[in-house]
Design a protein around this motif. Structure first.
Motif, PDB file in Angstrom:
ATOM      1  N   VAL A   1       0.856  -1.190   0.000  1.00 30.04           N
ATOM      2  CA  VAL A   1       0.000   0.000   0.000  1.00 30.04           C
ATOM      3  C   VAL A   1       0.893   1.242   0.000  1.00 30.04           C
ATOM      4  O   VAL A   1       1.673   1.462   0.913  1.00 30.04           O
ATOM      5  N   VAL A   2       0.740   2.066  -1.054  1.00 26.15           N
ATOM      6  CA  VAL A   2       1.606   3.235  -1.210  1.00 26.15           C
ATOM      7  C   VAL A   2       0.886   4.551  -0.955  1.00 26.15           C
ATOM      8  O   VAL A   2       1.516   5.604  -0.843  1.00 26.15           O
ATOM      9  N   GLY A   3      -0.440   4.516  -0.850  1.00 28.04           N
ATOM     10  CA  GLY A   3      -1.211   5.729  -0.589  1.00 28.04           C
ATOM     11  C   GLY A   3      -2.515   5.390   0.100  1.00 28.04           C
ATOM     12  O   GLY A   3      -3.156   4.392  -0.236  1.00 28.04           O
ATOM     13  N   VAL A   4      -2.899   6.205   1.086  1.00 24.47           N
ATOM     14  CA  VAL A   4      -4.143   5.972   1.824  1.00 24.47           C
ATOM     15  C   VAL A   4      -4.839   7.299   2.089  1.00 24.47           C
ATOM     16  O   VAL A   4      -4.229   8.356   2.043  1.00 24.47           O
ATOM     17  N   ASP A   5      -6.142   7.219   2.384  1.00 26.92           N
ATOM     18  CA  ASP A   5      -6.865   8.443   2.729  1.00 26.92           C
ATOM     19  C   ASP A   5      -6.660   8.746   4.215  1.00 26.92           C
ATOM     20  O   ASP A   5      -6.096   7.947   4.959  1.00 26.92           O
ATOM     21  N   LEU A   6      -7.132   9.907   4.642  1.00 24.33           N
ATOM     22  CA  LEU A   6      -6.880  10.371   6.005  1.00 24.33           C
ATOM     23  C   LEU A   6      -7.589   9.548   7.077  1.00 24.33           C
ATOM     24  O   LEU A   6      -7.224   9.619   8.251  1.00 24.33           O
ATOM     25  N   SER A   7      -8.606   8.765   6.707  1.00 21.21           N
ATOM     26  CA  SER A   7      -9.301   7.946   7.703  1.00 21.21           C
ATOM     27  C   SER A   7      -8.540   6.657   8.007  1.00 21.21           C
ATOM     28  O   SER A   7      -8.945   5.897   8.886  1.00 21.21           O
ATOM     29  N   SER A   8      -7.456   6.413   7.310  1.00 18.11           N
ATOM     30  CA  SER A   8      -6.687   5.175   7.493  1.00 18.11           C
ATOM     31  C   SER A   8      -5.749   5.296   8.689  1.00 18.11           C
ATOM     32  O   SER A   8      -4.565   5.597   8.551  1.00 18.11           O
ATOM     33  N   SER A   9      -6.289   5.011   9.859  1.00 21.77           N
ATOM     34  CA  SER A   9      -5.538   5.167  11.107  1.00 21.77           C
ATOM     35  C   SER A   9      -5.171   3.845  11.762  1.00 21.77           C
ATOM     36  O   SER A   9      -4.552   3.836  12.829  1.00 21.77           O
ATOM     37  N   TYR A  10      -5.556   2.743  11.138  1.00 20.11           N
ATOM     38  CA  TYR A  10      -5.269   1.430  11.717  1.00 20.11           C
ATOM     39  C   TYR A  10      -4.903   0.467  10.615  1.00 20.11           C
ATOM     40  O   TYR A  10      -5.525   0.464   9.549  1.00 20.11           O
ATOM     41  N   PRO A  11      -3.870  -0.385  10.844  1.00 21.54           N
ATOM     42  CA  PRO A  11      -2.997  -0.410  12.021  1.00 21.54           C
ATOM     43  C   PRO A  11      -2.042   0.784  12.043  1.00 21.54           C
ATOM     44  O   PRO A  11      -2.066   1.607  11.128  1.00 21.54           O
ATOM     45  N   LYS A  12      -1.186   0.847  13.047  1.00 20.73           N
ATOM     46  CA  LYS A  12      -0.285   1.989  13.214  1.00 20.73           C
ATOM     47  C   LYS A  12       0.575   2.221  11.978  1.00 20.73           C
ATOM     48  O   LYS A  12       0.869   3.368  11.613  1.00 20.73           O
ATOM     49  N   ASP A  13       0.990   1.141  11.329  1.00 20.45           N
ATOM     50  CA  ASP A  13       1.844   1.284  10.147  1.00 20.45           C
ATOM     51  C   ASP A  13       1.148   2.060   9.032  1.00 20.45           C
ATOM     52  O   ASP A  13       1.812   2.667   8.186  1.00 20.45           O
ATOM     53  N   ALA A  14      -0.181   2.047   9.031  1.00 22.82           N
ATOM     54  CA  ALA A  14      -0.921   2.767   7.995  1.00 22.82           C
ATOM     55  C   ALA A  14      -0.731   4.270   8.122  1.00 22.82           C
ATOM     56  O   ALA A  14      -0.823   5.002   7.129  1.00 22.82           O
ATOM     57  N   GLU A  15      -0.464   4.733   9.343  1.00 19.32           N
ATOM     58  CA  GLU A  15      -0.283   6.168   9.560  1.00 19.32           C
ATOM     59  C   GLU A  15       1.001   6.691   8.928  1.00 19.32           C
ATOM     60  O   GLU A  15       1.160   7.892   8.720  1.00 19.32           O
ATOM     61  N   LYS A  16       1.926   5.782   8.608  1.00 17.28           N
ATOM     62  CA  LYS A  16       3.202   6.184   8.019  1.00 17.28           C
ATOM     63  C   LYS A  16       3.128   6.309   6.496  1.00 17.28           C
ATOM     64  O   LYS A  16       4.062   6.793   5.862  1.00 17.28           O
ATOM     65  N   ILE A  17       2.044   5.870   5.916  1.00 13.67           N
ATOM     66  CA  ILE A  17       1.899   5.858   4.461  1.00 13.67           C
ATOM     67  C   ILE A  17       1.446   7.227   3.952  1.00 13.67           C
ATOM     68  O   ILE A  17       0.691   7.932   4.619  1.00 13.67           O
ATOM     69  N   ALA A  18       1.889   7.581   2.762  1.00 17.49           N
ATOM     70  CA  ALA A  18       1.538   8.870   2.155  1.00 17.49           C
ATOM     71  C   ALA A  18       0.024   9.034   2.074  1.00 17.49           C
ATOM     72  O   ALA A  18      -0.697   8.106   1.705  1.00 17.49           O
ATOM     73  N   LYS A  19      -0.456  10.230   2.424  1.00 13.91           N
ATOM     74  CA  LYS A  19      -1.895  10.516   2.428  1.00 13.91           C
ATOM     75  C   LYS A  19      -2.323  11.166   1.114  1.00 13.91           C
ATOM     76  O   LYS A  19      -1.617  12.015   0.561  1.00 13.91           O
ATOM     77  N   ILE A  20      -3.498  10.769   0.636  1.00 18.14           N
ATOM     78  CA  ILE A  20      -4.023  11.299  -0.624  1.00 18.14           C
ATOM     79  C   ILE A  20      -5.221  12.215  -0.394  1.00 18.14           C
ATOM     80  O   ILE A  20      -5.864  12.655  -1.350  1.00 18.14           O
ATOM     81  N   GLY A  21      -5.550  12.520   0.878  1.00 17.62           N
ATOM     82  CA  GLY A  21      -6.698  13.373   1.184  1.00 17.62           C
ATOM     83  C   GLY A  21      -7.794  12.597   1.876  1.00 17.62           C
ATOM     84  O   GLY A  21      -7.672  11.403   2.149  1.00 17.62           O
ATOM     85  N   TYR A  22      -8.885  13.296   2.211  1.00 20.18           N
ATOM     86  CA  TYR A  22     -10.022  12.673   2.882  1.00 20.18           C
ATOM     87  C   TYR A  22     -10.867  11.919   1.867  1.00 20.18           C
ATOM     88  O   TYR A  22     -11.060  12.377   0.736  1.00 20.18           O
ATOM     89  N   MET A  23     -11.412  10.775   2.276  1.00 15.95           N
ATOM     90  CA  MET A  23     -12.057   9.871   1.320  1.00 15.95           C
ATOM     91  C   MET A  23     -13.229  10.478   0.555  1.00 15.95           C
ATOM     92  O   MET A  23     -13.553  10.023  -0.540  1.00 15.95           O
TER      93      MET A  23
END
Length: 276
Positions: free
Chosen positions: A46-68
């Protein structure tokens, strides 16, 4: 379950064959799909996630693409994905439509706020990322956890409050994830006169007369904490306000309808049964 509640997979017309290898670069458009991807063991892809992606902790380290709900095509494409996956809560519609025009596999999963939709999302994502066996095992685990819960239906009236700042307070009516969670956890939504969300008024609060306030962590922080909730006009007229009954739960855990659904139901039901 009628057709409108079934899982819908939207594959864009330029993709007529399934993925034959595990996708190397995945963009997830919601916290729920992110959580499922990690649970299936492909979080590393996973190289990009939206701002609601708070779990697991490792997801918080991934580049954010904005709110879903306010995604941009450019933000998604900048991650150079070969798979984009999300739910029908992702938007705006124009962004999803624009993804049709590029050669990237995009899968949008129907979100119906039911336990069956959780199973369907897990299985569909499992097939997309070549982890179908893992998906079926995860579904069995989640199903067993859900069925084994000590569950007691109550007459507790719950008011769900959502806000991003103190100047804009909303409550949840029917046809929302919050409404579904309240009912599935054995309580009663204190507001059923309308669907979706409406702004809270002192009159509406007094009429609802909830036994308890349910609020996501993000909203509680956004308004400045519990003291603000108890200071809302009309709150002192409610049982919740008089007895200071409130439950604050992690946003994604509470509303995500993902693999941790049984945990969320357990937390809610235990709280409802503690109210006299």
């Amino acid at each position: 379950m009628n057709d409108s509640k079934k899982l819908i997979l939207i594959f864009f017309p330029f993709l007529l064959c399934p993925i034959t290898a595990e996708p190397a670069r995945i963009v997830s458009l919601s916290g729920t799909t992110t959580e499922i991807l990690f649970a299936l063991g492909v979080g590393k892809n996973v190289v990009g996630v939206d701002l609601s992606s708070s779990y697991p902790k490792d997801a918080e380290k991934i580049a954010k693409i904005g709110y879903m709900r306010t995604l941009s095509t450019e933000g998604i494409l900048s991650m150079k994905p070969n798979l984009v996956v999300g739910t029908t809560e992702a938007g705006p519609k124009s962004t999803i439509e624009q993804l049709e025009k590029v050669n990237i596999q995009t899968s949008i999963l129907e979100e119906s706020y039911t336990f069956q939709s959780i199973e369907s999302k897990i299985l569909s994502i499992g097939k997309l990322v070549q982890k179908e066996n893992e998906a079926r095992k995860l579904i069995q685990t989640v199903s067993n956890e859900y069925k084994s819960l000590p569950f007691h239906k109550t007459n507790v009236r719950v008011l769900f409050i959502y806000s991003r700042n103190p100047n804009s307070i909303f409550v949840s009516g029917k046809n929302t994830a919050a409404h579904a969670m309240i009912e599935l956890s054995g309580a009663i939504n204190a507001v059923t006169e309308f669907t979706e969300y409406k702004q809270l008024t002192p009159e509406g609060l007094a009429k609802a007369n909830p036994d308890i306030i349910l609020i996501p962590e993000g909203s509680a922080k956004g308004v400045g904490g519990e003291d603000f909730i108890w200071s809302l006009p009309g709150m002192n007229l409610t049982k919740a306000g008089k007895e200071k009954n409130i439950l604050i739960v992690n946003d994604l855990l509470l509303l995500g309808f993902g693999p941790r659904f049984p945990k969320a139901i357990s937390i809610l039901n235990q709280k409802w049964n503690s109210i006299k």
